[in-house]
Structure formats: structure tokens, C-alpha cells
Write an enzyme that holds these catalytic residues in place. Structure first.
Site, PDB file in Angstrom:
ATOM      1  N   CYS A   1       0.832  -1.213   0.000  1.00 27.25           N
ATOM      2  CA  CYS A   1       0.000   0.000   0.000  1.00 27.25           C
ATOM      3  C   CYS A   1       0.865   1.261   0.000  1.00 27.25           C
ATOM      4  O   CYS A   1       1.555   1.537   0.980  1.00 27.25           O
ATOM      5  CB  CYS A   1      -0.913  -0.063   1.230  1.00 27.25           C
ATOM      6  SG  CYS A   1      -1.734   1.475   1.654  1.00 27.25           S
TER       7      CYS A   1
ATOM      8  N   CYS B   1       0.121   3.794   2.742  1.00 32.00           N
ATOM      9  CA  CYS B   1       0.578   3.235   4.028  1.00 32.00           C
ATOM     10  C   CYS B   1       2.062   3.537   4.238  1.00 32.00           C
ATOM     11  O   CYS B   1       2.492   3.827   5.354  1.00 32.00           O
ATOM     12  CB  CYS B   1       0.366   1.725   4.074  1.00 32.00           C
ATOM     13  SG  CYS B   1      -1.349   1.203   3.965  1.00 32.00           S
TER      14      CYS B   1
END
Length: 101
Positions: free
Chosen positions: A30, A33
Site C-alpha cells: 500500500c 501506508c
């Protein structure tokens, strides 16, 4: 210090914590993230009055499912064992810190 959270330690580290806890639900693949993770690390160093933990949703699917994680990064704040705030998506460090308010 940021705690790696699992089904085995979640109750002790988060639900029974005497400090407010920010939990970062994330995954290695991600992009957003990867932007949030170092900010959480910095906040953990700068704010010992709070606790910070991370949950890899790919490794801890049961926890992600229990808290209804559909999008990541998801940041949840727990106080006295209760989820008091939640947000999804990347945000600046100052905004992450405001989640404790």
C-alpha cells in the site's frame, strides 16, 4: 516505540492499555501506508504519553475483519478499550496527532 500488534497481544497492548493507543492498519503493498508509517514512527518517538501500534492486514486478517477494515491505511484510536476515533487515508503528521483529541 511502535508495537507490532497481533491477535495474541491486541487485548493486552490496546484494549487494556492505560494510555490512548493509535493503531495503524497497513500492508506492505500500500503506497499511502508507506507514507503514513514513518509519521507514526516519529509520533511514537515524540509522544511517550501515547501508545502506537501497527497491524499488517495481510498477516492479521482476523483483526482487520473484526474492525471492518475495508481501506488502508486506517488509523484507529482506542481509549480505555473503546475505539473512539477512526480515519482512512494518508494525512499529515499534525492531523494524525489530532486524532487523540
Amino acid at each position: 516505540m511502535v508495537v507490532e500488534l497481533t491477535m495474541q497481544n491486541f487485548e493486552e497492548e490496546v484494549l487494556k492499555s492505560d494510555k490512548p493507543v493509535l493503531v495503524d492498519f497497513w500492508a506492505t503493498w500500500c503506497g499511502p501506508c508507506r507514507m503514513v508509517s514513518p509519521l507514526v514512527d516519529e509520533l511514537a518517538e515524540e509522544h511517550p504519553e501515547y501508545k502506537f501500534g501497527k497491524i499488517n492486514v495481510d498477516e492479521q486478517e482476523a483483526l482487520a475483519s473484526k474492525y471492518g477494515i475495508m481501506s488502508i491505511p486506517s488509523l484507529y484510536v482506542f481509549k480505555n478499550g473503546e475505539n473512539t476515533k477512526k480515519t482512512v487515508g494518508a494525512m499529515p503528521k499534525e492531523e494524525i496527532l489530532k486524532l487523540f483529541d
